[in-house]
Design a protein around this motif. Structure first.
Motif, PDB file in Angstrom:
ATOM      1  N   GLU A  41      55.325  35.232 -42.329  1.00 19.55           N
ATOM      2  CA  GLU A  41      55.368  34.257 -41.250  1.00 19.55           C
ATOM      3  C   GLU A  41      55.027  32.851 -41.718  1.00 19.55           C
ATOM      4  O   GLU A  41      54.915  31.926 -40.919  1.00 19.55           O
ATOM      5  N   LEU A  65      52.275  31.492 -42.897  1.00 20.11           N
ATOM      6  CA  LEU A  65      50.968  30.915 -42.594  1.00 20.11           C
ATOM      7  C   LEU A  65      50.249  30.423 -43.839  1.00 20.11           C
ATOM      8  O   LEU A  65      49.446  29.494 -43.756  1.00 20.11           O
ATOM      9  N   SER A 100      51.329  26.949 -44.327  1.00 19.37           N
ATOM     10  CA  SER A 100      50.735  26.093 -43.302  1.00 19.37           C
ATOM     11  C   SER A 100      49.268  25.828 -43.593  1.00 19.37           C
ATOM     12  O   SER A 100      48.759  24.743 -43.319  1.00 19.37           O
ATOM     13  N   ASN A 133      58.174  19.224 -37.044  1.00 23.44           N
ATOM     14  CA  ASN A 133      58.129  20.668 -36.872  1.00 23.44           C
ATOM     15  C   ASN A 133      58.873  21.427 -37.955  1.00 23.44           C
ATOM     16  O   ASN A 133      59.126  22.615 -37.805  1.00 23.44           O
ATOM     17  N   GLN A 181      59.468  23.516 -41.268  1.00 26.77           N
ATOM     18  CA  GLN A 181      58.623  24.542 -41.857  1.00 26.77           C
ATOM     19  C   GLN A 181      57.755  24.017 -43.002  1.00 26.77           C
ATOM     20  O   GLN A 181      56.602  24.363 -43.134  1.00 26.77           O
ATOM     21  N   LEU A 192      54.740  22.071 -41.485  1.00 28.02           N
ATOM     22  CA  LEU A 192      54.038  22.598 -40.326  1.00 28.02           C
ATOM     23  C   LEU A 192      52.583  22.932 -40.650  1.00 28.02           C
ATOM     24  O   LEU A 192      52.295  23.624 -41.614  1.00 28.02           O
ATOM     25  N   GLN A 220      52.145  25.922 -36.412  1.00 23.89           N
ATOM     26  CA  GLN A 220      52.707  27.234 -36.731  1.00 23.89           C
ATOM     27  C   GLN A 220      52.343  28.237 -35.634  1.00 23.89           C
ATOM     28  O   GLN A 220      53.182  29.019 -35.179  1.00 23.89           O
ATOM     29  N   GLU A 254      54.442  27.702 -32.666  1.00 21.89           N
ATOM     30  CA  GLU A 254      55.783  28.245 -32.883  1.00 21.89           C
ATOM     31  C   GLU A 254      55.783  29.746 -32.651  1.00 21.89           C
ATOM     32  O   GLU A 254      56.667  30.293 -32.004  1.00 21.89           O
ATOM     33  N   SER A 306      47.249  35.497 -36.818  1.00 23.68           N
ATOM     34  CA  SER A 306      47.486  34.068 -37.076  1.00 23.68           C
ATOM     35  C   SER A 306      46.401  33.218 -36.453  1.00 23.68           C
ATOM     36  O   SER A 306      45.885  32.285 -37.079  1.00 23.68           O
ATOM     37  N   THR A 360      43.769  30.568 -38.230  1.00 24.05           N
ATOM     38  CA  THR A 360      43.607  29.138 -37.926  1.00 24.05           C
ATOM     39  C   THR A 360      42.174  28.803 -37.533  1.00 24.05           C
ATOM     40  O   THR A 360      41.748  27.676 -37.728  1.00 24.05           O
TER      41      THR A 360
END
Lengths: 364, 336, 380
Positions: free
Chosen positions: C163, C165, C168, C323, C325, C328, C333, C336, C351, C355
């Motif tokens: 994904e 992350l 990000s 936005n 990828q 991001l 993220q 999204e 996720s 964060t």
């Protein structure tokens, strides 16, 4: 090395408040000058103007014959010891003392030599690596003095350096400062305090300020024995001098004044014939008054309304008929006098003071 | 790895560039106006000049950034609110006419008012209660720390957390959202909470209350501890009970702090955007001003004029607080 | 503190209430964390509070393919285990999707053409047929099983790689660290000037800073976006750059930074600064050698604020970093994912936890400074 000369110096804040009015003062090299006065009299402001931390609104300040009004503090050849010591809390004792030399880009060896010499002089060598918070109040004070010494200034400025110390340390540190002066006879020292004992013990000359004016400049004993006005008379000495309103009855080499309808005193002070019948103030220090047995021997009589026994001395608060304020007498030792008793007080004529209706002293 | 390295390089360059400015500019100033080893008159002159310039060297970047990022945009938003969607053509008051004629605006305005009433009140209330109680128990600091924790969580993260709590499964499937599970446990009907108009606003507000209570608690707790013990002891001697002491002795003494907490949260509420965007994006009657503005900025390529109008409304709502703040700061400075 | 605290029933009530509130405040986060480490099949059918108890699941599996059949006398048998050796207990089973719970574990189900299916509680099954099994796919078996809790880090593995992350995460760091340090530097200099230097316009500037403290940053977005497009065009770099977002965060963080630091720095003892001045230090020396070291607590608390604020920010990142990828940040993220994987709670919970983990770590390790900063900013 360094004379300090103030000519018509004034300090006026932006809101038009005049905190110092026309100060003129000549300080000779090597003198120990004490600025003393009640809080708010402008003594600290005056010191800060000499240091360069405050702007001078009018007049000139000369150090060593050079007008320094616009010169930054660091280049005036002064060093200052602050009331709160103002040690840099995040630096060791060594770094505190070395700071000004590092700023001036002095070589490392010179800095080390200077700092160690000062530390040695102030017995700070064992503490050089400590932070200020690990020191006692007296040690901090010595670091602050050491920081001033390493700069080898022409003029030392002290801003109430002892007021944060407790009573015992204050006496010890006071003597240290006196010794310091002794060991550096050439440097000029200016010292601000509100404490008259410090002023009396340390000063070569005292500058007594009040409300932005210099009231009197002179040696400690001059101020004590010959106060120029009522303010000085009351400020120097503790308890303060008794000031009694009176009327001049007879002028000449011996002046006779009447304190009330019944009481009058003759003092060996010369007055002009034009002063006849004018209002005046009669002054006498409590320690110059003594209790005598009969009314004839004394100059004042009254009822004891309060007694304070201090051990080494006794204070008598005497209500004298016809006088508004109580007269204080200080006798050494203890007395067997009771409250409410009638007492008679006497003094020797040369201890008497006489001030005119503008509160200025008559010359002897 | 390469990404990491380049990111690191960019970071170091950014920070060093900033530091270099301060060093460089001050070095230059000292070189241009030396104050050492010169005649006295020159030193005095140089010093005066340097002292006039130096504050602006210190303040320069801050003033520039504040002007560019906050001051100028406020002015420009005002200007743009009189222009069309591209910001090129003057259209007079028509954006304002549109705004006050649109249902969406009144919906978001109403919702914003609800937020303004509920969130600061609830957060301050809970904060005060918790601060009072945790001050008396031995594990109070741990409790405070846990209640303070949501402060560190992003609005969007908090939205996920709470979306999970409000999760709804239709039919007979087991509910995995905590709220519905509790409702079912007590024999109720599960609901799709965030789609129920009007009430769903409150479910969104709970998220912000959850985040902000810790802030209120920390500040009020410090204020409570600043209350002199003597006043409370005196009240006890005067025979006041616990509640009376709280409401008549303690609360009045921290009134100023409560006001500060209240306004701080109010300002935050006016800017609230992420929660609505993430939870509903303004659907089901939950629109708020900040999200509406964001919407107009980008909807269909963006309409700067209409977006700016909504921004002006938010600004107008903030102005009273701004004036109050400045007055308070001035009073404080005079107190020094 | 208060005399009433000695009364036991009231004290008990206080303890109970605080405990209740603490649970209320912690449970949402706890639920998220527990869910994120649960097996994704379990996560979607049962609440996270059941994570430690066994869950009843209706599952479907295929038996082994016919080629694994073994002839036992006159019957052909396929043997295997539905639980693949895992823990669990089968309660009921069936062979048609219409009646998935037709038989209890241990029963023998009669299928067409004389075939039988037996499933035991431990998952062992036997498919038996008088004729040879044909075809390439195994028989479907429906069963209801009590599955014990399963915890796994698979969800994290998936979001970090598939994904995006991980990427990000690095983007977030790249945005956050300079956007924390630059405003501190800029604000500290400004705060010193506003606290200790004398120059015309000082009072006005301070009032300005306090005023800007409450300006909603939404106000700024449209004009700034226009300016950024112009500037980007001028330099030919596009409007969405890291430098752009650093400066944006710096600009928006400055009012609070200057306000906080000025409050602190103006509270430092003036005699120390004067003493340094007498010692010959210039304002720049004083700032570097005296103010910065002494302001450490205030700098630290602002740094934490700004770090949390930037890391948690969504709006500015969306507007100034875009936005796509490769740029991001984590919050973007996550938003999204909320849109695209709204129902996949195993993705969302993992996720979300990624964060919030950094802010939480910062929060718990540096809470002291954070509290101090909050107090300096609001109570006077």
């Amino acid at each position: 090395m360094a004379d300090v000369k103030l000519t018509h110096v004034k300090k006026i804040y932006s809101n038009k408040v005049e905190v110092l009015k026309d100060i003129n003062l000549d300080i000779k090299q090597g003198e120990f000058i004490v600025f003393v006065g009640p809080s708010g009299c402008g003594k600290s402001t005056l010191l800060r103007m000499i240091s360069g931390l405050e702007d001078i609104s009018a007049g000139t300040l000369e150090i060593d014959g050079q007008v320094v009004n616009d010169i930054p503090p660091a280049l005036r050849g002064i060093a200052m010891v602050f009331q709160s010591y103002a040690l840099y809390p995040h630096m060791t004792v060594y770094d505190n003392m070395a700071f000004s030399l590092q700023i001036a880009k002095t070589s490392k060896e010179d800095i080390d030599q200077q700092v160690r010499k000062a530390a040695d002089m102030l017995q700070l060598t064992p503490y050089l690596d400590r932070l200020p918070k690990a020191l006692s109040g007296g040690q901090r004070q010595r670091v602050a003095i050491g920081r001033a010494i390493v700069r080898r200034p022409k003029v030392f400025l002290f801003d109430e350096p002892l007021s944060n110390l407790d009573a015992a340390l204050r006496v010890a540190t006071r003597m240290e400062i006196a010794n310091l002066k002794e060991s550096m006879p050439d440097s000029t020292m200016i010292y601000v305090t509100h404490d008259q004992v410090e002023a009396m013990t340390l000063a070569d000359r005292i500058v007594l300020l009040s409300a932005g004016n210099i009231e009197q400049v002179g040696s400690p004993l001059e101020l004590y024995e010959h106060p120029a006005n009522v303010f000085v008379a009351k400020f120097i000495g503790s308890p303060a001098m008794n000031i009694l309103p009176c009327r001049i009855e007879k002028t000449g080499e011996q002046t006779e004044v009447s304190l009330s309808a019944k009481m009058s005193v003759t003092a060996p002070i010369t007055t002009d014939a034009s002063e006849q019948s004018k209002a005046a103030f009669f002054g006498i220090r409590p320690e110059d008054l003594s209790v005598v047995a009969s009314e004839e021997e004394g100059i004042l009589s009254g009822t004891v309304s309060f007694i304070e026994s201090l051990g080494e001395a006794t204070l008598l608060y005497v209500q004298v008929p016809g006088c508004e304020d109580m007269v204080i007498a200080k006798e050494s030792g203890t007395l067997s006098i009771q409250r409410g008793e009638q007492v008679h007080l006497s003094t020797s004529p040369e201890k008497m003071h006489l001030f005119d209706d503008n509160e200025l002293s008559y010359r002897r | 790895m390469a990404q990491l390295a380049s990111a690191l390089a960019i970071m170091i360059m950014g920070v060093l560039g900033c530091a270099a400015y301060f060093y460089g500019s001050n070095f230059l100033l000292d070189k241009l106006f030396p104050t050492k080893d010169r005649p006295y008159e020159q030193i005095a002159r140089n010093l005066r000049t340097a002292n006039m310039v130096r504050p602006w060297l210190f303040l320069g970047p801050a003033v520039l950034l504040l002007t560019f990022y906050l001051f100028y945009p406020v002015i420009d938003s005002f200007r743009l609110s009189f222009f069309d969607r591209t910001g090129d053509e003057f259209v007079g008051l028509s954006n304002y006419v549109w705004l006050f004629g649109s249902d969406e605006f009144f919906e978001s305005f109403r919702n914003n008012m609800l937020w303004l009433i509920v969130v600061p009140t609830a957060a301050t209330f809970f904060g005060l209660i918790i601060a009072t109680m945790t001050d008396r128990i031995w594990w109070g600091n741990i409790a405070k720390s846990l209640i303070f924790m949501p402060m560190a969580i992003s609005f969007i993260g908090a939205s996920v957390i709470w979306k999970f709590i409000y999760d709804f499964r239709s039919g007979d499937d087991a509910q995995i959202g905590l709220l519905n599970a509790i409702v079912v446990f007590f024999g109720g009907e599960p609901q799709n909470w965030i789609t129920i108009p009007f009430w769903n606003n409150f479910f969104l507000m709970i998220i912000l209350v959850w985040i902000q209570t810790g802030f209120a608690m920390v500040i009020l707790s410090a204020a409570l501890r600043g209350i002199p013990d003597e006043t409370i002891e005196a009240a006890v001697l005067d025979g006041a009970n616990g509640l009376q002491i709280f409401f008549k002795i303690m609360v009045p003494q921290i009134w100023g702090t409560i006001a500060v907490v209240w306004t701080t949260i109010t300002i935050l509420v006016l800017k609230v955007f992420d929660i609505v965007l993430a939870m509903t994006n303004g659907q089901w009657d939950t629109q708020v001003l900040a999200n509406q503005m964001f919407d107009w900025m980008f909807r269909g390529g963006g309409d700067f004029g209409r977006g700016a109008v909504v921004a002006i409304v938010i600004m107008v709502l903030v102005i009273p607080i701004m004036i109050w703040n400045i007055k308070r700061a001035n009073a404080e400075m005079e107190g020094r | 503190m208060v005399a009433s605290s000695k009364r036991t029933p009231l004290t008990f009530l206080v303890h109970a209430t605080v405990l209740f509130l603490v649970v209320l405040w912690t449970i949402p986060t706890a639920g998220l964390f527990i869910s994120s480490i649960r097996d994704k099949d379990q996560l979607s059918v049962s609440g996270w509070w059941t994570a430690l108890s066994t869950s009843e699941q209706r599952l479907v599996a295929r038996a082994y393919e016919p080629k694994s059949q073994v002839q036992q006398g006159d019957r052909f048998e396929i043997r295997g285990n539905l639980l693949e050796g895992g823990n669990g207990e089968i309660a009921r089973f069936g062979f048609s999707s219409l009646k998935p719970e037709a038989y209890a574990a241990g029963d023998v189900a009669e299928m067409k053409k004389g075939r039988t299916l037996q499933v035991n509680a431990n998952g062992d099954y036997v498919l038996s047929s008088p004729t040879e099994w044909k075809g390439s796919r195994g028989q479907r078996i429906f069963y209801t099983a009590e599955i014990p809790p399963r915890f796994t880090l698979d969800n994290y593995r998936e979001v970090l790689s598939a994904e995006g992350l991980g990427q990000s995460f690095i983007n977030s760091l790249t945005v956050t660290i300079p956007a924390t340090i630059i405003p501190i530097l800029v604000a500290a200099f400004a705060a010193y000037a506003l606290a200790w230097m004398r120059f015309p316009g000082r009072a006005l500037l301070i009032a300005g800073v306090v005023g800007l403290l409450v300006v909603p940053l939404q106000m700024s977005l449209i004009p700034l976006l226009k300016s950024y497009n112009l500037i980007g065009e001028f330099f030919g770099v596009g409007s969405k750059t890291y430098v752009g977002i650093w400066l944006a965060h710096t600009g928006f963080g400055l009012p609070l930074a200057i306000y906080l630091l000025r409050n602190y720095i103006s509270g430092l003892p003036g005699e120390i600064i004067e003493s340094a001045r007498v010692d010959g230090a210039s304002d720049f020396d004083i700032f570097r050698k005296i103010i910065l070291p002494l302001s450490f607590p205030a700098l630290a608390s602002f740094a934490i604020f700004q770090f949390l604020w930037v890391w948690n920010d969504l709006l500015i990142a969306m507007v100034f970093l875009g936005n796509n990828q490769e740029h991001l940040v984590l919050t973007g993220q996550l938003r999204e994912l909320l849109g695209s994987r709204g129902g996949n709670w195993e993705i969302l919970t993992a996720s979300a936890f990624i964060t919030i983990i950094i802010p939480l770590l910062v929060f718990f390790s540096l809470q002291r400074y954070l509290v101090r900063g909050l107090l300096a900013g609001s109570v006077k």
